[in-house]
Design a protein around this motif. Sequence first.
Motif, mmCIF file in Angstrom:
data_model
loop_
_atom_site.group_PDB
_atom_site.id
_atom_site.type_symbol
_atom_site.label_atom_id
_atom_site.label_comp_id
_atom_site.label_asym_id
_atom_site.label_seq_id
_atom_site.Cartn_x
_atom_site.Cartn_y
_atom_site.Cartn_z
ATOM 1 N N UNK A 13 -16.286 -7.531 7.662
ATOM 2 C CA UNK A 13 -16.034 -8.779 6.935
ATOM 3 C C UNK A 13 -16.728 -8.802 5.566
ATOM 4 N N UNK A 14 -16.531 -9.901 4.885
ATOM 5 C CA UNK A 14 -17.061 -10.102 3.536
ATOM 6 C C UNK A 14 -16.622 -8.957 2.626
ATOM 7 N N UNK A 15 -17.443 -8.583 1.673
ATOM 8 C CA UNK A 15 -16.995 -7.566 0.720
ATOM 9 C C UNK A 15 -17.005 -6.167 1.334
ATOM 10 N N UNK A 16 -17.684 -5.993 2.448
ATOM 11 C CA UNK A 16 -17.552 -4.814 3.303
ATOM 12 C C UNK A 16 -17.459 -3.473 2.615
ATOM 13 N N UNK A 17 -16.349 -2.777 2.879
ATOM 14 C CA UNK A 17 -16.132 -1.431 2.336
ATOM 15 C C UNK A 17 -14.913 -1.438 1.415
ATOM 16 N N UNK A 18 -15.146 -1.716 0.132
ATOM 17 C CA UNK A 18 -14.015 -1.929 -0.776
ATOM 18 C C UNK A 18 -13.047 -0.755 -0.893
ATOM 19 N N UNK A 19 -13.540 0.477 -0.766
ATOM 20 C CA UNK A 19 -12.654 1.615 -1.021
ATOM 21 C C UNK A 19 -12.126 2.253 0.258
ATOM 22 N N UNK A 20 -12.527 1.724 1.397
ATOM 23 C CA UNK A 20 -12.131 2.366 2.652
ATOM 24 C C UNK A 20 -11.164 1.506 3.450
ATOM 25 N N UNK A 21 -10.303 2.196 4.182
ATOM 26 C CA UNK A 21 -9.229 1.507 4.893
ATOM 27 C C UNK A 21 -9.724 0.824 6.164
ATOM 28 N N UNK A 22 -8.987 -0.173 6.579
ATOM 29 C CA UNK A 22 -9.251 -0.877 7.830
ATOM 30 C C UNK A 22 -7.980 -1.622 8.232
ATOM 31 N N UNK A 23 -7.983 -2.116 9.449
ATOM 32 C CA UNK A 23 -6.882 -2.968 9.907
ATOM 33 C C UNK A 23 -7.457 -4.269 10.444
ATOM 34 N N UNK A 24 -8.468 -4.750 9.748
ATOM 35 C CA UNK A 24 -9.208 -5.911 10.244
ATOM 36 C C UNK A 24 -8.618 -7.256 9.868
ATOM 37 N N UNK A 25 -7.476 -7.241 9.151
ATOM 38 C CA UNK A 25 -6.909 -8.522 8.697
ATOM 39 C C UNK A 25 -5.680 -8.941 9.487
ATOM 40 N N UNK A 26 -5.450 -8.275 10.629
ATOM 41 C CA UNK A 26 -4.245 -8.602 11.403
ATOM 42 C C UNK A 26 -4.267 -10.070 11.829
ATOM 43 N N UNK A 27 -5.390 -10.490 12.397
ATOM 44 C CA UNK A 27 -5.482 -11.887 12.838
ATOM 45 C C UNK A 27 -5.497 -12.838 11.652
ATOM 46 N N UNK A 28 -6.138 -12.393 10.561
ATOM 47 C CA UNK A 28 -6.169 -13.254 9.373
ATOM 48 C C UNK A 28 -4.757 -13.465 8.818
ATOM 49 N N UNK A 29 -3.962 -12.398 8.840
ATOM 50 C CA UNK A 29 -2.604 -12.512 8.307
ATOM 51 C C UNK A 29 -1.768 -13.467 9.154
ATOM 52 N N UNK A 30 -1.957 -13.391 10.467
ATOM 53 C CA UNK A 30 -1.142 -14.227 11.361
ATOM 54 C C UNK A 30 -1.686 -15.653 11.437
ATOM 55 N N UNK A 31 -3.000 -15.768 11.588
ATOM 56 C CA UNK A 31 -3.591 -17.070 11.905
ATOM 57 C C UNK A 31 -4.590 -17.576 10.858
ATOM 58 N N UNK A 32 -4.648 -16.913 9.694
ATOM 59 C CA UNK A 32 -5.698 -17.247 8.721
ATOM 60 C C UNK A 32 -5.674 -18.652 8.177
#
Lengths: 382, 281
Positions: free
Chosen positions: A116-135
């Motif tokens: 979360x937060x500014x985290x890892x700006x240059x590295x990939x993740x799939x941590x926004x799935x719930x945010x995209x659906x339910x944000x």
Amino acid sequence: MRYPFPVGRSDFIQGDEAIARAAILAGCRFYAGYPITPASEIFEAMALYMPLVDGVSIQMEDELASMAAIIGASWAGAKAMTATSGPGFSLMQENLGYAVMTETPVVVVDVQRGGPSTGQPTLAAQGDIMQAIWGTHGDHSLIVLSPSTVQEAFDLTIRAFNLAEKYRTPVVLLTDAEIAHMRERVYIPRPEEIELIERKLPRNEEEARLPFGDPHGDGVPPMPIFGRGYRTYVTGLTHDEYGHPKTVDAEVHERLIRRIIGKIENNKADIITYDSYELDDAEIAIISTGIVSRSAIRAVKILRERGVKAGLLKLNTIWPFDFDMIEELAERVRKIYVPEMNLGQLYHLVREGANGKAEVELIAKIGGEVHTPMEIVERVVG
Amino acid sequence: MYLKSAYDIREKYLRKDMLPTIFCPGCGIGSALQYTLRAIDDLGLNQDEIVWVSGIGCSSRVPGFVNFDGLHTTHGRALAFATGMKLANPNLKIIAFMGDGDAAAIGGNHFIHAIRRNLDVTVILINNFTYGMTGGQVAPTALKGLKGTTAPYGQFENPFDIADLAVSAGANYVARWSVFNYLQGINSIKKALQKEGFTLVEFLSPCPVSFGRRNRMKTAPELLRWYQKITVPLAKAKKMKPEELEGKIVIGEFADRDRPGLVREYEAYKKRAKKMMGWEE
């Protein structure tokens, strides 16, 4: 129409660049954004192309403004897009909800990075799935698409615009830093090879008076564009079919929200797409989305070589979610594995879909690296 | 100036099916709205080419009551929505109806950047020193010592001078009046609507119900008398010492200039882009 990039042939480009070119070909003529890694190249490409195709590209003061500007542009008649990454996407949630409530066709690209937060700006993740659906807040529905290759990033961007226009809804293209910055061969079609869908406009005064009604019975009201004499009032407050605020009327609220959700839910068959590999006789199913699917395909091949009847279901649409299809699959297989680059977001949806018919196991990985095929294989064979 | 009857203005421009308004007795928003409609009427502007945009708050409900295209958006972000609308269709004439909290607090960043860009929009800003709709909380414009439900002992922060801020940020036209100054108000709106770029007309507007009764001014006449006491015309203010101006609000026209608006700048930018790419001579 002259294009600022070659059409009708393949090119070797990044995911971000592919998204920008696809948007131009889909008819996007308004882009508003705020720089953020790893989505900035989309903006930079749009900044280069837009003035040349008589479109607008503007750098707003923040993501809240970017999201607001594309909604305004859409009501003024333009196909509009913004792109961002996790932290910026969080800032857009307020106005993303506004777009849902006012049924405004817009495309929002979220290039996921580690959070979360500014985290890892240059590295990939799939941590926004719930945010995209339910944000965003409240009961709502929208459409979320997820590409796994640069070509798919291109194709799904065009599809995102088509779905946004068809269902008068915001569409989120959920990609990640890996696809954004990876170069692959992409076929850029000629405009005549692309099928484009345009929003329904009111056919007469009667329809124009009901900008939030359902004159066609499909849940999608025609959209009266500003400046064409319809005198439409658009509000994020709960409103009736005419657009008049009715904030304390339970029945009006229920009718509105159920229609907005219904127009997505009732058209799952049209909206949802997926690819399956070796699933017909599979005893082990892998369900994945986005970049992880690349490793998962390879894992299936290795598993098959080792005599394990494995198959892959690659989801290209994350929302709406086909819970029934997952349950059907769960009835056929012994076990489902969900590799994803977070600590279990797609997993929640799959487990709900499986409904106890098969065991569902999460293969989580965070930190910025995509699962290797062997990591998936080893979990499956134990 | 010949003034049409208020009835004619109402008949021509309000949505009858949305009336009555939500405004409290003594509220000044109706006056500012009437001045705006009179200005539109006097100028003979095309009703179908004007879009009203607003954020959240009492004044932001205005686009719902007028028979024009209207976008009632999220709190503070009206000008960001307006940026998209105007650039996507430069033929639209955009009026943003905003409150002081909407413009200067949550929307402060959008406000200064819309002005910096010289976005072609006319802002009618209702300044009542308070958050009326949510029950009288203190606003960033509230003068020191004024009370609100979130500053029950009197505001301790410094206030924003919105007109001053707009002049510094680069607005083409900036004027401030109280709703008491109706002729000046109408004339300023007319001027603002005819200019390109960012134009702002701020109105000190009575809110007896949420603001006044917490500050010993329970009625609109009391608030209007207070405005008379605290407002100083610009010409007079220029001759006054800073300490004499303490706690006063200057009214008048603060800026009237003709810098190119955002639409014109972007059109030129497009031409430059095509030239630089060799697409056009």
